[in-house]
Enzyme design. Sequence first.
Site, PDB file in Angstrom:
ATOM      1  N   ASP A 172       0.823  -1.216   0.000  1.00 31.61           N
ATOM      2  CA  ASP A 172       0.000   0.000   0.000  1.00 31.61           C
ATOM      3  C   ASP A 172       0.856   1.266   0.000  1.00 31.61           C
ATOM      4  O   ASP A 172       0.368   2.362   0.245  1.00 31.61           O
ATOM      5  CB  ASP A 172      -0.945  -0.009   1.219  1.00 31.61           C
ATOM      6  CG  ASP A 172      -0.188  -0.057   2.551  1.00 31.61           C
ATOM      7  OD1 ASP A 172       1.070  -0.023   2.541  1.00 31.61           O
ATOM      8  OD2 ASP A 172      -0.845  -0.120   3.611  1.00 31.61           O
TER       9      ASP A 172
ATOM     10  N   GLU B 270       1.454   4.024   7.401  1.00 28.63           N
ATOM     11  CA  GLU B 270       0.375   3.599   6.518  1.00 28.63           C
ATOM     12  C   GLU B 270      -0.187   4.800   5.754  1.00 28.63           C
ATOM     13  O   GLU B 270       0.056   5.959   6.120  1.00 28.63           O
ATOM     14  CB  GLU B 270      -0.736   2.961   7.365  1.00 28.63           C
ATOM     15  CG  GLU B 270      -0.305   1.699   8.126  1.00 28.63           C
ATOM     16  CD  GLU B 270      -0.193   0.463   7.218  1.00 28.63           C
ATOM     17  OE1 GLU B 270       0.150   0.598   6.033  1.00 28.63           O
ATOM     18  OE2 GLU B 270      -0.437  -0.650   7.733  1.00 28.63           O
TER      19      GLU B 270
END
Length: 265
Positions: free
Chosen positions: A136, A143
Amino acid sequence: MEVLIFDKDINASLYAAMIFSKLVRQKPTAVLGLATGSTPCLLYAELRRQYEQEGLDFNGITSFNLDEYVGLDGEHPASYSHFMRQALFDHINIKPERVHLPDGRSNDVPATCADYEKSIIAAGGIDLQVLGLGGDGHIGFNEPTSSLASRTRIKTLTRETREDNARFFDTVDAVPRHCITMGIGTIMEARQIVLLAFGERKATAVKQVVEGPISAMWPATILQMHPSAVVLLDEVAAASLDQKDYYREVADNKPDWQRTQIASK
Ligand code: GLP
């Protein structure tokens, strides 16, 4: 950002090892930023080989790892502390007191994170940071939507990351929800950065990192702003890049003075 595409992950890893070993030889007190995951394993294997066979000396080296799971002690087989001992530290002569990982068992996470930042500064800052890449686009455990200026702190892992990392645990539910990670701002202060990405699973993230707009949705895109970042890819990870041929042309046609500079870097 320099992009180098290799036929195989092993050759990219040997190139990364050359960057690391040059620094260790030239600056025996260098501060290394280290990463976990499958990606840097071949790099660490080559550094171990150079230690055993070529006397690469880690005696004065300091290291800081990017991240650690919250709630796992260092003996847990899936902890990053355990991983690093197995992959590298137990096989080279780095001094245990100069090895740093965030303490995932801390009772005071904010204080632990602040101390981690202070220790990096006290050591003189990170000279060379190796990074893997999450599917990702995460670096460390930053993140998507992480602040691009963030410092070491607690993060909640995405479902995708927990599923990716479930292979190191019995079940996906056993993967901790939280981690402590160096921030993106922390990582960006490293003097030199080597990002490694191998395999099909990374192709979309690589496309974003190298050719996409800078965005917190793909945290590694911030590396486009780093003054000395090199991205080492295998063919499969590079497959979606539009400018692949250009990156090859750049690498094949470096002026001699630039090649010499790299060789002596
Ligand atoms: C993990 C780590 C990252 C690593 C990434 C990729 O979650 N926190 O530092 O770069 O995921 O892992 P792998 O190299 O196994 O693909």
